[in-house]
Design a protein around this motif. Structure first.
Motif: not given
Length: 298
Positions: A191-194, A201, A220, A224, A227-228, A231, A238, A240
Motif C-alpha cells: 500500500l501507498v498510504i497516508n 489513515r 507513507e 493524499g 500517495a495517488c 500508486a 492507495s 484515497a
C-alpha cells in the motif's frame, strides 16, 4: 525592531544576496547592508557569515526568518485590508483550503463568481488537512473547506457534501480488472498510504483492526495527492479521498470503488466573529453546488 530592517532581512533571505534584496526593495546595496547590520545589533547575535564576497545566513538567521516572514505577512494583510476598506472593496474573499480542493471545487466557483462580479478578488491559502487544524487560530480567512472532524470554537461549520474513498492503482495492477476493490483484496497488497495523523489513515487503520489484520505499508506520506501519484506509478495501491484521487489523475492511473464504503464528510467553515459578505455567501453557494455535482458524478 525596525520595520525597514525586517523588510531588508526578508528580502535578503528570499533573494539570497544583498544585491537581490536591494533590487526588491528599490534601495542601494549600502543601504540594505546598513539595515542588516542594524538588525544584527538589535537581536544581539550573528545573522550572517561572510564567505568571500557573499553573505550567508547563519542557523540562527534561518530560525528567525520563519517568524519574521509570518509577522510581515500579517502586516501585509493588514495593509491590504486597510486598502480594501478605503476603496470600499467588499468583494475580496480569503479562502483557506487544501490544494486538491482548489483544483476540483474552488477553481470553478471562483471562475463563475468572477464572471458575475468583475470586481471580485480572492486570496487562496492552501493547507493540508493536518495544517488546517493547526492554523485555524492563526490564519486570517473568510471561508474554509475541510473534512470532518473539526473541533474549534472559533468557527461555524456548515455541511457541504460527502465523498467515498476509492482505490487508486496503476492500470497493470491485477486489481485494476476488478469492478470493486475490497479490504480483503488489500490484506497482503503493498500500500501507498497516508501518515497516521491523517483522517484517511485513521479510518483505514480502523478497518484493518476490525478485520484482525494490519496494512502492508510500502510507502507513507501525509499528502493524499502524492500517495495517488505514487500508486499511479505502480508502487502500490492507495485508498484515497475521492476528491483527492480525481484531482490527481495521471496517465495509466485507475480508480475503482472501495468496499466497505468509507465516507468522508466535507464542510464549509467560517470565522464566527466575522460578518459574512455577499461575496462570501455566494462563493459558499457555488462551492457547495460544485461539490455536490462532483460527488454525484463519482
Amino acid at each position: 525592531m525596525n520595520h525597514k530592517s525586517l523588510l531588508a532581512f526578508r528580502a535578503f533571505m528570499e533573494g539570497g544576496s544583498v544585491n537581490d534584496a536591494a533590487e526588491r526593495l528599490h534601495r542601494t546595496q549600502p543601504q540594505v547592508s546598513r539595515l542588516l547590520a542594524s538588525l544584527e545589533d538589535e537581536v544581539g547575535f550573528s545573522l550572517f557569515v561572510r564567505k568571500g564576497r557573499r553573505l550567508n545566513p547563519t542557523r540562527e538567521a534561518r530560525k528567525l526568518y520563519s517568524q519574521v516572514e509570518r509577522a510581515l505577512s500579517s502586516l501585509d494583510e493588514v495593509e491590504n485590508e486597510a486598502r480594501r476598506i478605503k476603496n470600499h472593496q467588499r468583494s475580496h474573499v480569503r479562502i483557506l483550503t487544501a490544494p486538491h480542493v482548489t483544483n476540483v471545487l474552488v477553481a470553478e466557483a471562483i471562475a463563475t463568481l468572477t464572471e458575475e462580479t468583475p470586481q471580485f478578488t480572492a486570496t487562496i491559502d492552501s493547507r493540508t488537512r493536518i495544517d488546517i487544524d493547526i492554523w485555524l487560530g492563526r490564519e486570517q480567512f473568510d471561508i474554509g473547506i475541510s473534512v470532518l472532524p473539526l473541533d474549534d470554537s472559533s468557527i461555524d461549520i456548515e455541511p457541504m457534501t460527502s465523498v467515498n474513498a476509492v482505490a487508486v492503482m496503476h492500470k497493470d495492477n491485477p486489481l485494476a480488472t476488478h469492478a470493486e476493490v475490497t479490504l480483503e483484496d488489500l490484506i497482503d497488497e503493498p500500500l501507498v498510504i497516508n501518515s497516521p495523523r491523517t483522517v484517511m489513515r485513521q479510518r483505514i487503520d480502523a478497518l484493518f483492526r476490525k478485520k484482525g489484520a494490519s496494512p502492508n505499508i510500502r510507502l507513507e506520506t501525509p499528502n493524499g495527492v502524492i500517495a495517488c501519484e505514487l500508486a499511479a506509478r505502480g508502487l502500490g495501491v492507495s485508498i484515497a479521498d475521492g476528491f483527492v484521487a480525481r484531482s490527481s489523475m495521471r496517465p495509466d492511473m485507475v480508480i475503482r470503488p472501495f468496499s466497505p464504503k468509507l465516507t468522508l464528510e466535507y464542510v464549509l467553515f467560517f470565522p464566527r466573529w466575522r460578518t459574512r459578505t455577499q461575496s462570501v455567501n455566494r462563493l459558499a453557494e457555488l462551492i457547495t453546488l460544485s461539490a455536490q455535482r462532483v460527488s454525484d458524478e463519482s
